[in-house]
Motif scaffolding. Structure first.
Motif, PDB file in Angstrom:
ATOM      1  N   ILE A 162       0.816  -1.220   0.000  1.00 58.95           N
ATOM      2  CA  ILE A 162       0.000   0.000   0.000  1.00 58.95           C
ATOM      3  C   ILE A 162       0.845   1.263   0.000  1.00 58.95           C
ATOM      4  N   ALA A 163       1.554   1.510   1.093  1.00 59.88           N
ATOM      5  CA  ALA A 163       2.228   2.803   1.278  1.00 59.88           C
ATOM      6  C   ALA A 163       3.277   3.074   0.199  1.00 59.88           C
ATOM      7  N   GLY A 164       4.076   2.064  -0.135  1.00 57.15           N
ATOM      8  CA  GLY A 164       5.131   2.271  -1.130  1.00 57.15           C
ATOM      9  C   GLY A 164       4.600   2.660  -2.500  1.00 57.15           C
ATOM     10  N   PRO A 165       3.785   1.818  -3.123  1.00 60.48           N
ATOM     11  CA  PRO A 165       3.288   2.149  -4.467  1.00 60.48           C
ATOM     12  C   PRO A 165       2.463   3.429  -4.521  1.00 60.48           C
ATOM     13  N   VAL A 166       1.569   3.619  -3.554  1.00 60.10           N
ATOM     14  CA  VAL A 166       0.690   4.784  -3.619  1.00 60.10           C
ATOM     15  C   VAL A 166       1.469   6.074  -3.385  1.00 60.10           C
ATOM     16  N   ASN A 167       2.421   6.051  -2.454  1.00 58.02           N
ATOM     17  CA  ASN A 167       3.236   7.248  -2.234  1.00 58.02           C
ATOM     18  C   ASN A 167       4.128   7.558  -3.428  1.00 58.02           C
ATOM     19  N   ALA A 168       4.673   6.523  -4.055  1.00 55.98           N
ATOM     20  CA  ALA A 168       5.487   6.753  -5.250  1.00 55.98           C
ATOM     21  C   ALA A 168       4.656   7.412  -6.347  1.00 55.98           C
ATOM     22  N   ARG A 170       1.875   9.196  -5.818  1.00 60.54           N
ATOM     23  CA  ARG A 170       1.502  10.536  -5.333  1.00 60.54           C
ATOM     24  C   ARG A 170       2.623  11.538  -5.551  1.00 60.54           C
ATOM     25  N   LEU A 171       3.851  11.094  -5.358  1.00 62.91           N
ATOM     26  CA  LEU A 171       5.006  11.981  -5.465  1.00 62.91           C
ATOM     27  C   LEU A 171       5.521  12.120  -6.899  1.00 62.91           C
ATOM     28  N   GLY A 172       4.883  11.411  -7.831  1.00 64.31           N
ATOM     29  CA  GLY A 172       5.288  11.511  -9.228  1.00 64.31           C
ATOM     30  C   GLY A 172       6.625  10.858  -9.531  1.00 64.31           C
ATOM     31  N   LYS A 174       9.284   8.083 -10.862  1.00 65.67           N
ATOM     32  CA  LYS A 174       9.373   7.166 -11.994  1.00 65.67           C
ATOM     33  C   LYS A 174       9.872   5.819 -11.478  1.00 65.67           C
ATOM     34  N   THR A 175       8.946   5.083 -10.884  1.00 68.80           N
ATOM     35  CA  THR A 175       9.258   3.770 -10.331  1.00 68.80           C
ATOM     36  C   THR A 175       8.299   2.741 -10.923  1.00 68.80           C
ATOM     37  N   PRO A 176       8.690   1.477 -10.954  1.00 71.31           N
ATOM     38  CA  PRO A 176       7.779   0.448 -11.471  1.00 71.31           C
ATOM     39  C   PRO A 176       6.455   0.407 -10.711  1.00 71.31           C
ATOM     40  N   CYS A 177       6.504   0.605  -9.371  1.00 68.80           N
ATOM     41  CA  CYS A 177       5.266   0.503  -8.591  1.00 68.80           C
ATOM     42  C   CYS A 177       4.330   1.677  -8.854  1.00 68.80           C
ATOM     43  N   ALA A 178       4.890   2.848  -9.203  1.00 65.49           N
ATOM     44  CA  ALA A 178       4.042   3.997  -9.524  1.00 65.49           C
ATOM     45  C   ALA A 178       3.297   3.780 -10.834  1.00 65.49           C
ATOM     46  N   ASN A 179       3.773   2.869 -11.633  1.00 70.13           N
ATOM     47  CA  ASN A 179       3.119   2.547 -12.903  1.00 70.13           C
ATOM     48  C   ASN A 179       2.128   1.388 -12.749  1.00 70.13           C
ATOM     49  N   SER A 180       2.548   0.366 -11.996  1.00 73.30           N
ATOM     50  CA  SER A 180       1.727  -0.848 -11.894  1.00 73.30           C
ATOM     51  C   SER A 180       0.841  -0.888 -10.658  1.00 73.30           C
ATOM     52  N   GLY A 181       1.193  -0.112  -9.634  1.00 78.67           N
ATOM     53  CA  GLY A 181       0.463  -0.161  -8.376  1.00 78.67           C
ATOM     54  C   GLY A 181       0.908  -1.284  -7.464  1.00 78.67           C
ATOM     55  N   SER A 193      13.658   5.324  -6.494  1.00 84.89           N
ATOM     56  CA  SER A 193      13.022   4.521  -5.458  1.00 84.89           C
ATOM     57  C   SER A 193      12.873   5.310  -4.163  1.00 84.89           C
ATOM     58  N   ILE A 194      11.723   5.160  -3.495  1.00 88.51           N
ATOM     59  CA  ILE A 194      11.517   5.793  -2.188  1.00 88.51           C
ATOM     60  C   ILE A 194      11.657   4.771  -1.060  1.00 88.51           C
ATOM     61  N   CYS A 195      12.035   3.562  -1.389  1.00 86.60           N
ATOM     62  CA  CYS A 195      12.184   2.496  -0.390  1.00 86.60           C
ATOM     63  C   CYS A 195      13.669   2.198  -0.195  1.00 86.60           C
ATOM     64  N   ARG A 196      14.338   3.067   0.568  1.00 89.78           N
ATOM     65  CA  ARG A 196      15.788   2.967   0.729  1.00 89.78           C
ATOM     66  C   ARG A 196      16.222   2.652   2.161  1.00 89.78           C
ATOM     67  N   ILE A 197      15.411   3.056   3.124  1.00 91.17           N
ATOM     68  CA  ILE A 197      15.800   2.913   4.527  1.00 91.17           C
ATOM     69  C   ILE A 197      14.639   2.308   5.293  1.00 91.17           C
ATOM     70  N   SER A 198      14.883   1.180   5.926  1.00 88.84           N
ATOM     71  CA  SER A 198      13.844   0.547   6.756  1.00 88.84           C
ATOM     72  C   SER A 198      14.227   0.682   8.226  1.00 88.84           C
ATOM     73  N   THR A 199      13.251   1.066   9.067  1.00 90.53           N
ATOM     74  CA  THR A 199      13.514   1.180  10.497  1.00 90.53           C
ATOM     75  C   THR A 199      12.466   0.424  11.286  1.00 90.53           C
ATOM     76  N   VAL A 200      12.905  -0.148  12.392  1.00 90.87           N
ATOM     77  CA  VAL A 200      12.023  -0.857  13.320  1.00 90.87           C
ATOM     78  C   VAL A 200      12.272  -0.267  14.700  1.00 90.87           C
ATOM     79  N   ILE A 201      11.265   0.406  15.250  1.00 90.97           N
ATOM     80  CA  ILE A 201      11.384   1.001  16.582  1.00 90.97           C
ATOM     81  C   ILE A 201      10.676   0.097  17.565  1.00 90.97           C
ATOM     82  N   ARG A 202      11.439  -0.549  18.437  1.00 92.55           N
ATOM     83  CA  ARG A 202      10.892  -1.515  19.384  1.00 92.55           C
ATOM     84  C   ARG A 202      10.605  -0.903  20.756  1.00 92.55           C
TER      85      ARG A 202
END
Length: 221
Positions: A162-168, A170-172, A174-181, A193-202
């Motif tokens: 959800i968040a990755g494709p839709v935000n890509a 929304r932000l215009g 040029k990513t595969p997910c922004a085209n295919s969903g 790509s907007i998916c570069r850094i993953s964080t887990v706050i425990r």
């Protein structure tokens, strides 16, 4: 029974889910308030920002839904929002850096597990960095749609779906997910790509007071 009554029953159930998650978050060191509506969350945000001079915005649609910017500006606060239109790249970068040391940083999360673990994926890292260290206070506005019954893998799956494709899109970008969903795991092959850094706050970051508002409405992506 009409739909209004059905909606009330579902709202009761989601309130219980949010209250249970709130207890898990408190055990992890966070201050938590369960808000029945976005209007209630808005009132809490304005109250929490009252002592602040500089208020940072992490680019969250959940926070944008609360429409607090104008009122905060009218109170004389400096608004640090890199999403304002007509900013140059240099101005955007300067604002993102100032967000890291602001008095109050407002944002949301990509996913929150029912056990109280916060999971995010970021492009630049300014949002997740500010959540962890720097601002005098962090306020996270989290709608019930971000709640995940599962662990970190399920949270990451929600972000990819959800968040990755839709935000890509929304932000215009040029990513595969922004085209295919759909996420196609373009790591290393897509410059935008907007998916570069993953964080887990425990647990609450040790030097960052964090107030979480759990809202019994769908907010953001």
């Amino acid at each position: 029974m009409d739909q209004t009554a059905v909606d009330a029953l579902l709202a009761w159930q989601s309130t219980k889910d949010l209250e249970n998650t709130a207890e898990k978050l408190r055990a992890r060191g966070f201050t938590v308030t369960v808000c029945p509506t976005r209007d209630a969350a808005r009132a809490h945000v304005l109250a929490l920002c009252k002592p602040a001079v500089h208020v940072g915005f992490g680019g969250s649609l959940s926070v944008a839904c609360l429409n607090v910017t104008r009122e905060l500006r009218e109170q004389g606060k400096e608004i640090l929002n890199h999403g304002f239109p007509n900013l140059t790249p240099e101005e955007r970068l300067a604002i993102m850096r100032k967000q890291l040391t602001c008095d109050c940083f407002l944002s949301s999360v990509n996913a929150l597990t029912t056990d109280g673990i916060i999971v995010n994926i970021d492009g630049n890292g300014n949002r997740v960095c500010a959540m962890a260290f720097g601002p005098k206070q962090v306020v996270l506005v989290i709608g019930r749609n971000k709640l995940i019954k599962g662990g970190v893998p399920e949270a990451l799956a929600r972000i990819a779906a959800i968040a990755g494709p839709v935000n890509a899109y929304r932000l215009g970008r040029k990513t595969p997910c922004a085209n295919s969903g759909k996420c196609v795991n373009c790591v290393g092959v897509c410059p935008e790509s907007i998916c570069r850094i993953s964080t887990v706050i425990r647990q609450r970051p040790a030097l960052t007071p964090t107030h979480i508002l759990l809202v019994n409405e769908d907010l953001g992506l």
